[in-house]
Motif scaffolding. Sequence first.
Motif, PDB file in Angstrom:
ATOM      1  N   LEU A 191       0.839  -1.189   0.000  1.00 28.70           N
ATOM      2  CA  LEU A 191       0.000   0.000   0.000  1.00 28.70           C
ATOM      3  C   LEU A 191       0.879   1.244   0.000  1.00 28.70           C
ATOM      4  CD1 LEU A 191      -2.682  -0.905   2.716  1.00 28.70           C
ATOM      5  CD2 LEU A 191      -3.153  -0.516   0.292  1.00 28.70           C
ATOM      6  N   ASP A 192       0.407   2.298  -0.671  1.00 25.56           N
ATOM      7  CA  ASP A 192       0.998   3.630  -0.555  1.00 25.56           C
ATOM      8  C   ASP A 192       0.006   4.518   0.175  1.00 25.56           C
ATOM      9  OD1 ASP A 192       3.460   3.206  -1.844  1.00 25.56           O
ATOM     10  OD2 ASP A 192       2.522   3.391  -3.816  1.00 25.56           O
ATOM     11  N   ILE A 193       0.432   5.123   1.290  1.00 23.61           N
ATOM     12  CA  ILE A 193      -0.469   5.903   2.134  1.00 23.61           C
ATOM     13  C   ILE A 193       0.095   7.314   2.268  1.00 23.61           C
ATOM     14  CG2 ILE A 193      -1.586   6.049   4.378  1.00 23.61           C
ATOM     15  CD1 ILE A 193      -1.286   3.032   4.640  1.00 23.61           C
ATOM     16  N   PRO A 194      -0.535   8.308   1.626  1.00 21.91           N
ATOM     17  CA  PRO A 194      -0.035   9.684   1.690  1.00 21.91           C
ATOM     18  C   PRO A 194      -0.525  10.394   2.949  1.00 21.91           C
ATOM     19  CG  PRO A 194      -1.955   9.584   0.277  1.00 21.91           C
ATOM     20  CD  PRO A 194      -1.710   8.175   0.749  1.00 21.91           C
ATOM     21  N   ASN A 195      -0.085  11.638   3.138  1.00 19.64           N
ATOM     22  CA  ASN A 195      -0.605  12.457   4.230  1.00 19.64           C
ATOM     23  C   ASN A 195      -2.121  12.548   4.148  1.00 19.64           C
ATOM     24  OD1 ASN A 195       1.865  12.965   5.347  1.00 19.64           O
ATOM     25  ND2 ASN A 195       1.721  15.187   5.193  1.00 19.64           N
ATOM     26  N   GLY A 196      -2.753  12.604   5.306  1.00 21.06           N
ATOM     27  CA  GLY A 196      -4.203  12.690   5.367  1.00 21.06           C
ATOM     28  C   GLY A 196      -4.779  11.429   5.966  1.00 21.06           C
ATOM     29  N   MET A 197      -6.107  11.388   6.014  1.00 19.03           N
ATOM     30  CA  MET A 197      -6.802  10.238   6.578  1.00 19.03           C
ATOM     31  C   MET A 197      -6.850   9.096   5.572  1.00 19.03           C
ATOM     32  SD  MET A 197      -7.855  10.918   9.691  1.00 19.03           S
ATOM     33  CE  MET A 197      -9.087   9.634   9.848  1.00 19.03           C
ATOM     34  N   PHE A 198      -6.465   7.906   6.025  1.00 12.69           N
ATOM     35  CA  PHE A 198      -6.509   6.706   5.195  1.00 12.69           C
ATOM     36  C   PHE A 198      -7.309   5.653   5.935  1.00 12.69           C
ATOM     37  CE2 PHE A 198      -5.176   2.650   3.526  1.00 12.69           C
ATOM     38  CZ  PHE A 198      -5.001   2.878   2.167  1.00 12.69           C
ATOM     39  N   GLY A 199      -8.365   5.151   5.315  1.00 15.49           N
ATOM     40  CA  GLY A 199      -9.225   4.158   5.935  1.00 15.49           C
ATOM     41  C   GLY A 199      -8.813   2.749   5.558  1.00 15.49           C
ATOM     42  N   LEU A 200      -8.668   1.893   6.558  1.00 14.08           N
ATOM     43  CA  LEU A 200      -8.381   0.486   6.327  1.00 14.08           C
ATOM     44  C   LEU A 200      -9.579  -0.314   6.816  1.00 14.08           C
ATOM     45  CD1 LEU A 200      -6.136  -1.462   5.346  1.00 14.08           C
ATOM     46  CD2 LEU A 200      -5.472  -1.707   7.739  1.00 14.08           C
ATOM     47  N   LEU A 201     -10.361  -0.806   5.870  1.00 13.01           N
ATOM     48  CA  LEU A 201     -11.600  -1.515   6.165  1.00 13.01           C
ATOM     49  C   LEU A 201     -11.392  -3.019   6.107  1.00 13.01           C
ATOM     50  CD1 LEU A 201     -14.484   0.279   4.190  1.00 13.01           C
ATOM     51  CD2 LEU A 201     -14.429  -0.179   6.651  1.00 13.01           C
ATOM     52  N   GLY A 202     -12.062  -3.729   6.999  1.00  7.84           N
ATOM     53  CA  GLY A 202     -12.020  -5.176   6.937  1.00  7.84           C
ATOM     54  C   GLY A 202     -12.764  -5.775   8.105  1.00  7.84           C
ATOM     55  N   PRO A 203     -13.250  -7.009   7.953  1.00  5.66           N
ATOM     56  CA  PRO A 203     -13.963  -7.664   9.052  1.00  5.66           C
ATOM     57  C   PRO A 203     -12.994  -8.079  10.144  1.00  5.66           C
ATOM     58  CG  PRO A 203     -13.659  -9.197   7.244  1.00  5.66           C
ATOM     59  CD  PRO A 203     -13.158  -7.868   6.755  1.00  5.66           C
ATOM     60  N   ASN A 204     -13.519  -8.482  11.285  1.00  3.05           N
ATOM     61  CA  ASN A 204     -12.679  -9.021  12.348  1.00  3.05           C
ATOM     62  C   ASN A 204     -11.918 -10.235  11.825  1.00  3.05           C
ATOM     63  OD1 ASN A 204     -13.629  -7.119  14.208  1.00  3.05           O
ATOM     64  ND2 ASN A 204     -15.330  -8.433  14.839  1.00  3.05           N
ATOM     65  N   GLY A 205     -10.626 -10.285  12.125  1.00  2.16           N
ATOM     66  CA  GLY A 205      -9.807 -11.397  11.650  1.00  2.16           C
ATOM     67  C   GLY A 205      -9.244 -11.205  10.268  1.00  2.16           C
ATOM     68  N   ALA A 206      -9.423 -10.024   9.689  1.00  4.49           N
ATOM     69  CA  ALA A 206      -8.960  -9.783   8.317  1.00  4.49           C
ATOM     70  C   ALA A 206      -7.462  -9.580   8.225  1.00  4.49           C
ATOM     71  CB  ALA A 206      -9.679  -8.563   7.736  1.00  4.49           C
ATOM     72  N   GLY A 207      -6.825  -9.210   9.340  1.00  5.24           N
ATOM     73  CA  GLY A 207      -5.399  -8.895   9.328  1.00  5.24           C
ATOM     74  C   GLY A 207      -5.102  -7.440   9.615  1.00  5.24           C
ATOM     75  N   LYS A 208      -6.147  -6.641   9.881  1.00  3.15           N
ATOM     76  CA  LYS A 208      -5.945  -5.212  10.114  1.00  3.15           C
ATOM     77  C   LYS A 208      -5.053  -4.955  11.323  1.00  3.15           C
ATOM     78  CE  LYS A 208     -10.192  -3.872  10.706  1.00  3.15           C
ATOM     79  NZ  LYS A 208     -10.731  -5.227  10.931  1.00  3.15           N
ATOM     80  N   SER A 209      -5.367  -5.593  12.440  1.00  2.00           N
ATOM     81  CA  SER A 209      -4.598  -5.343  13.657  1.00  2.00           C
ATOM     82  C   SER A 209      -3.165  -5.858  13.524  1.00  2.00           C
ATOM     83  CB  SER A 209      -5.285  -5.987  14.870  1.00  2.00           C
ATOM     84  OG  SER A 209      -6.497  -5.310  15.164  1.00  2.00           O
ATOM     85  N   THR A 210      -2.981  -6.967  12.837  1.00  2.00           N
ATOM     86  CA  THR A 210      -1.621  -7.455  12.584  1.00  2.00           C
ATOM     87  C   THR A 210      -0.836  -6.438  11.771  1.00  2.00           C
ATOM     88  OG1 THR A 210      -2.320  -9.772  12.643  1.00  2.00           O
ATOM     89  CG2 THR A 210      -0.256  -9.281  11.504  1.00  2.00           C
ATOM     90  N   LEU A 211      -1.454  -5.874  10.750  1.00  2.00           N
ATOM     91  CA  LEU A 211      -0.780  -4.859   9.943  1.00  2.00           C
ATOM     92  C   LEU A 211      -0.455  -3.631  10.784  1.00  2.00           C
ATOM     93  CD1 LEU A 211       0.222  -3.821   7.229  1.00  2.00           C
ATOM     94  CD2 LEU A 211      -2.131  -3.116   6.699  1.00  2.00           C
ATOM     95  N   MET A 212      -1.401  -3.178  11.614  1.00  4.56           N
ATOM     96  CA  MET A 212      -1.165  -2.004  12.442  1.00  4.56           C
ATOM     97  C   MET A 212      -0.039  -2.255  13.447  1.00  4.56           C
ATOM     98  SD  MET A 212      -3.291   0.206  11.253  1.00  4.56           S
ATOM     99  CE  MET A 212      -2.836  -0.637   9.723  1.00  4.56           C
ATOM    100  N   ARG A 213      -0.035  -3.411  14.066  1.00  4.83           N
ATOM    101  CA  ARG A 213       1.015  -3.715  15.046  1.00  4.83           C
ATOM    102  C   ARG A 213       2.382  -3.818  14.392  1.00  4.83           C
ATOM    103  NH1 ARG A 213      -2.973  -7.314  17.203  1.00  4.83           N
ATOM    104  NH2 ARG A 213      -1.935  -9.061  16.155  1.00  4.83           N
ATOM    105  N   THR A 214       2.411  -4.322  13.167  1.00  9.55           N
ATOM    106  CA  THR A 214       3.682  -4.421  12.453  1.00  9.55           C
ATOM    107  C   THR A 214       4.215  -3.041  12.096  1.00  9.55           C
ATOM    108  OG1 THR A 214       2.995  -6.562  11.516  1.00  9.55           O
ATOM    109  CG2 THR A 214       4.841  -5.443  10.455  1.00  9.55           C
ATOM    110  N   ILE A 215       3.341  -2.167  11.587  1.00  6.50           N
ATOM    111  CA  ILE A 215       3.761  -0.795  11.271  1.00  6.50           C
ATOM    112  C   ILE A 215       4.219  -0.080  12.533  1.00  6.50           C
ATOM    113  CG2 ILE A 215       2.981   1.437  10.378  1.00  6.50           C
ATOM    114  CD1 ILE A 215       0.956  -0.105   8.653  1.00  6.50           C
ATOM    115  N   ALA A 216       3.554  -0.374  13.652  1.00  5.27           N
ATOM    116  CA  ALA A 216       3.883   0.270  14.926  1.00  5.27           C
ATOM    117  C   ALA A 216       5.100  -0.353  15.606  1.00  5.27           C
ATOM    118  CB  ALA A 216       2.678   0.214  15.860  1.00  5.27           C
ATOM    119  N   THR A 217       5.764  -1.296  14.946  1.00  6.12           N
ATOM    120  CA  THR A 217       6.978  -1.968  15.424  1.00  6.12           C
ATOM    121  C   THR A 217       6.730  -2.810  16.671  1.00  6.12           C
ATOM    122  OG1 THR A 217       7.873  -0.227  16.883  1.00  6.12           O
ATOM    123  CG2 THR A 217       8.342  -0.020  14.528  1.00  6.12           C
ATOM    124  N   LEU A 218       5.502  -3.237  16.888  1.00  2.98           N
ATOM    125  CA  LEU A 218       5.180  -4.067  18.044  1.00  2.98           C
ATOM    126  C   LEU A 218       5.351  -5.550  17.759  1.00  2.98           C
ATOM    127  CD1 LEU A 218       2.030  -2.190  19.379  1.00  2.98           C
ATOM    128  CD2 LEU A 218       4.394  -2.007  20.166  1.00  2.98           C
TER     129      LEU A 218
END
Length: 296
Positions: free
Chosen positions: A23-50
Amino acid sequence: MLAIRDLSKTYANGVQALKNVSLDIPNGMFGLLGPNGAGKSTLMRTIATLQDADSGSVTLDELDVLANKDEARRRLGYLPQEFGVYPKVRAEDMLDHFAILKGVVDRKQRKEVVQGLLKQVNLWDARARKLGGFSGGMRQRFGIAQALIGQPSLIIVDEPTAGLDPEERNRFLNLLAEIGEKVVVILSTHIVEDVTDLCPRMAIIASGQVRLAGQPHETIRSLDGRVWRKTVRKQELEAIQAAHTVLSTRLVGGQPVIHVLSDSYPGDGFEAVAPDLEDVYFGELRRQAAPVAAAA
């Protein structure tokens, strides 16, 4: 600009949470949509270096996020899905503690930072209250205040409006919109309206893969003339689901109202309706077995 390339993650139990996410995410609000279990939180934790990815890269401007975690954390503000607070600590004191942890060691500077943030998130009048007495919306606004310490260039918020009443949700979304005018803000959610209202760009993720990425209004326009609505009897539902691509079913006054996707008139009683992002979202979830869409 946040650039994510070919990010993959498989957990020890064999679940592949991310599959070559780009994904390419520029300045501004970027929405990441998906159902529970889609991988959203895994992606967020990875970007957050957790947590570490198995492969791939994350770059914030020129910074290699996964290789330079300490520097990445200095540039990051993060509000996780479960944001715990010490219930017996005053809001002002807790935010002061977070500021120390973020490296704001000068007492005078820290006081200015804390006071400014409490005013920004409209919690100044509640600064002496203990966090245990905060409403859900107040806790989320406090969470954003701690995420803003250090003037981050990337802010991640994970399912921030779940459980908020309509008034608190609107207040929180307005705050996010103001913040998103200057930095990258990733809003990870399963609530379609949050993305429709706030985000000029978005992506849909399901089963660890990017199914669609682009501008919400453009994705909606792709369904023009293809979404049909009908009020049906409950006993008709099974037959209609077998005959048509049903996007959604909603009870209105006790009667099921269905949206179906069809390139041509699907039959007696259906009427054409203007599509919305919810139709796009459910359409992509219905097509999970189809080839993955290229990220825009």
